[in-house]
Design a protein around this motif. Structure first.
Motif, PDB file in Angstrom:
ATOM      1  N   ASP A  85      -6.478  25.423 -18.472  1.00 24.45           N
ATOM      2  CA  ASP A  85      -7.897  26.817 -18.920  1.00 24.45           C
ATOM      3  C   ASP A  85      -9.262  25.965 -19.501  1.00 24.45           C
ATOM      4  OD1 ASP A  85      -5.163  27.829 -19.713  1.00 24.45           O
ATOM      5  OD2 ASP A  85      -5.554  26.975 -21.898  1.00 24.45           O
ATOM      6  N   LEU A  86      -9.357  25.192 -18.729  1.00 20.83           N
ATOM      7  CA  LEU A  86     -10.764  24.876 -18.874  1.00 20.83           C
ATOM      8  C   LEU A  86     -11.156  25.021 -17.585  1.00 20.83           C
ATOM      9  CD1 LEU A  86     -10.797  21.395 -20.350  1.00 20.83           C
ATOM     10  CD2 LEU A  86     -12.375  22.677 -21.192  1.00 20.83           C
ATOM     11  N   ARG A  87     -10.599  24.367 -16.360  1.00 22.19           N
ATOM     12  CA  ARG A  87     -10.819  24.795 -14.767  1.00 22.19           C
ATOM     13  C   ARG A  87     -11.265  26.157 -15.456  1.00 22.19           C
ATOM     14  NH1 ARG A  87     -11.712  21.364 -10.005  1.00 22.19           N
ATOM     15  NH2 ARG A  87     -12.710  23.224  -8.682  1.00 22.19           N
ATOM     16  N   ALA A  88     -10.272  26.749 -15.333  1.00 27.35           N
ATOM     17  CA  ALA A  88     -10.913  28.587 -15.174  1.00 27.35           C
ATOM     18  C   ALA A  88     -11.290  29.178 -16.649  1.00 27.35           C
ATOM     19  CB  ALA A  88      -9.331  29.185 -16.402  1.00 27.35           C
ATOM     20  N   PRO A 138     -19.936  28.698 -13.655  1.00 34.85           N
ATOM     21  CA  PRO A 138     -19.993  27.873 -13.685  1.00 34.85           C
ATOM     22  C   PRO A 138     -21.192  26.874 -14.079  1.00 34.85           C
ATOM     23  CG  PRO A 138     -19.462  28.749 -11.757  1.00 34.85           C
ATOM     24  CD  PRO A 138     -19.737  29.658 -13.222  1.00 34.85           C
ATOM     25  N   GLY A 139     -22.186  27.815 -14.772  1.00 36.65           N
ATOM     26  CA  GLY A 139     -23.501  27.259 -15.986  1.00 36.65           C
ATOM     27  C   GLY A 139     -23.347  26.815 -17.201  1.00 36.65           C
ATOM     28  N   ARG A 140     -21.915  26.710 -17.317  1.00 40.29           N
ATOM     29  CA  ARG A 140     -21.255  26.207 -18.681  1.00 40.29           C
ATOM     30  C   ARG A 140     -21.187  24.857 -18.931  1.00 40.29           C
ATOM     31  NH1 ARG A 140     -19.140  29.582 -23.038  1.00 40.29           N
ATOM     32  NH2 ARG A 140     -19.632  31.679 -22.440  1.00 40.29           N
ATOM     33  N   THR A 141     -21.962  24.538 -19.899  1.00 41.29           N
ATOM     34  CA  THR A 141     -21.705  23.199 -20.286  1.00 41.29           C
ATOM     35  C   THR A 141     -20.583  22.379 -20.734  1.00 41.29           C
ATOM     36  OG1 THR A 141     -22.611  22.848 -22.357  1.00 41.29           O
ATOM     37  CG2 THR A 141     -24.169  23.336 -20.256  1.00 41.29           C
ATOM     38  N   ARG A 175     -15.502  16.267 -16.465  1.00 48.22           N
ATOM     39  CA  ARG A 175     -14.430  16.833 -15.636  1.00 48.22           C
ATOM     40  C   ARG A 175     -14.971  17.961 -14.889  1.00 48.22           C
ATOM     41  NH1 ARG A 175      -9.039  16.861 -17.700  1.00 48.22           N
ATOM     42  NH2 ARG A 175      -8.216  14.363 -18.180  1.00 48.22           N
ATOM     43  N   VAL A 176     -16.183  18.361 -16.179  1.00 47.24           N
ATOM     44  CA  VAL A 176     -17.019  19.558 -15.705  1.00 47.24           C
ATOM     45  C   VAL A 176     -18.310  18.693 -14.008  1.00 47.24           C
ATOM     46  CG1 VAL A 176     -19.860  20.543 -16.294  1.00 47.24           C
ATOM     47  CG2 VAL A 176     -16.986  21.014 -17.692  1.00 47.24           C
ATOM     48  N   LYS A 177     -18.465  17.700 -14.791  1.00 46.00           N
ATOM     49  CA  LYS A 177     -19.025  17.146 -13.290  1.00 46.00           C
ATOM     50  C   LYS A 177     -18.671  16.844 -12.371  1.00 46.00           C
ATOM     51  CE  LYS A 177     -21.164  12.797 -12.591  1.00 46.00           C
ATOM     52  NZ  LYS A 177     -21.488  11.397 -12.530  1.00 46.00           N
TER      53      LYS A 177
END
Length: 138
Positions: free
Chosen positions: A88-91, A97-100, A127-129
């Motif tokens: 879910d987080l990846r989706a 993609p600009g979300r923190t 994970r976002v990094k």
């Protein structure tokens, strides 16, 4: 004796300080080697304990990437708390993609109240990094 010319006891003190410092570093490296040996459960995967202890050039991978070598030795100390929602987080990240990491965690918390605490922020940020790095986003 002048300040520029230290007395005998000052020289002796410096000498023993340097020896003690070397001894401490040596003990730390030996401790690391023992930990690596215990974690891996083997003498070493392609490396002897002696190689790991003294950090000789043989311990460095052929491509020179020491960071990757150290990461390989790491083990998770606890189960992944986000394993059930990583997709879910990846989706959500792929959509925007600009979300923190903070925004993604807040969205997760709004969907699953009380299940994912604020102290997971660094995990989500890591994970976002990684996802940004994979996509080539600075």
């Amino acid at each position: 004796m002048t300040e520029s010319d230290p007395s005998g006891w000052q020289q002796l003190h410096r000498h023993f300080y340097k020896l003690r410092k070397r001894e401490i570093v040596s003990l730390r490296l030996e401790s690391q080697a023992r930990r690596l040996k215990v974690l891996s459960g083997k003498q070493g995967e392609g490396q002897s304990a002696e190689t790991v202890r003294h950090k000789t050039p043989e311990a460095v991978p052929s491509d020179g990437n020491i960071v990757e070598m150290l990461k390989e030795g790491r083990r998770r100390s606890r189960p992944d708390p986000l394993v059930s929602v990583t997709e879910d987080l990846r989706a959500w990240f792929e959509e925007e993609p600009g979300r923190t990491g903070r925004e993604l965690l807040q969205r997760l918390q709004s969907i699953y109240p009380g299940e994912y605490p604020d102290n997971l922020i660094r995990t989500v940020q890591r994970r976002v990094k990684d996802w940004r790095r994979d996509r080539g986003i600075p």
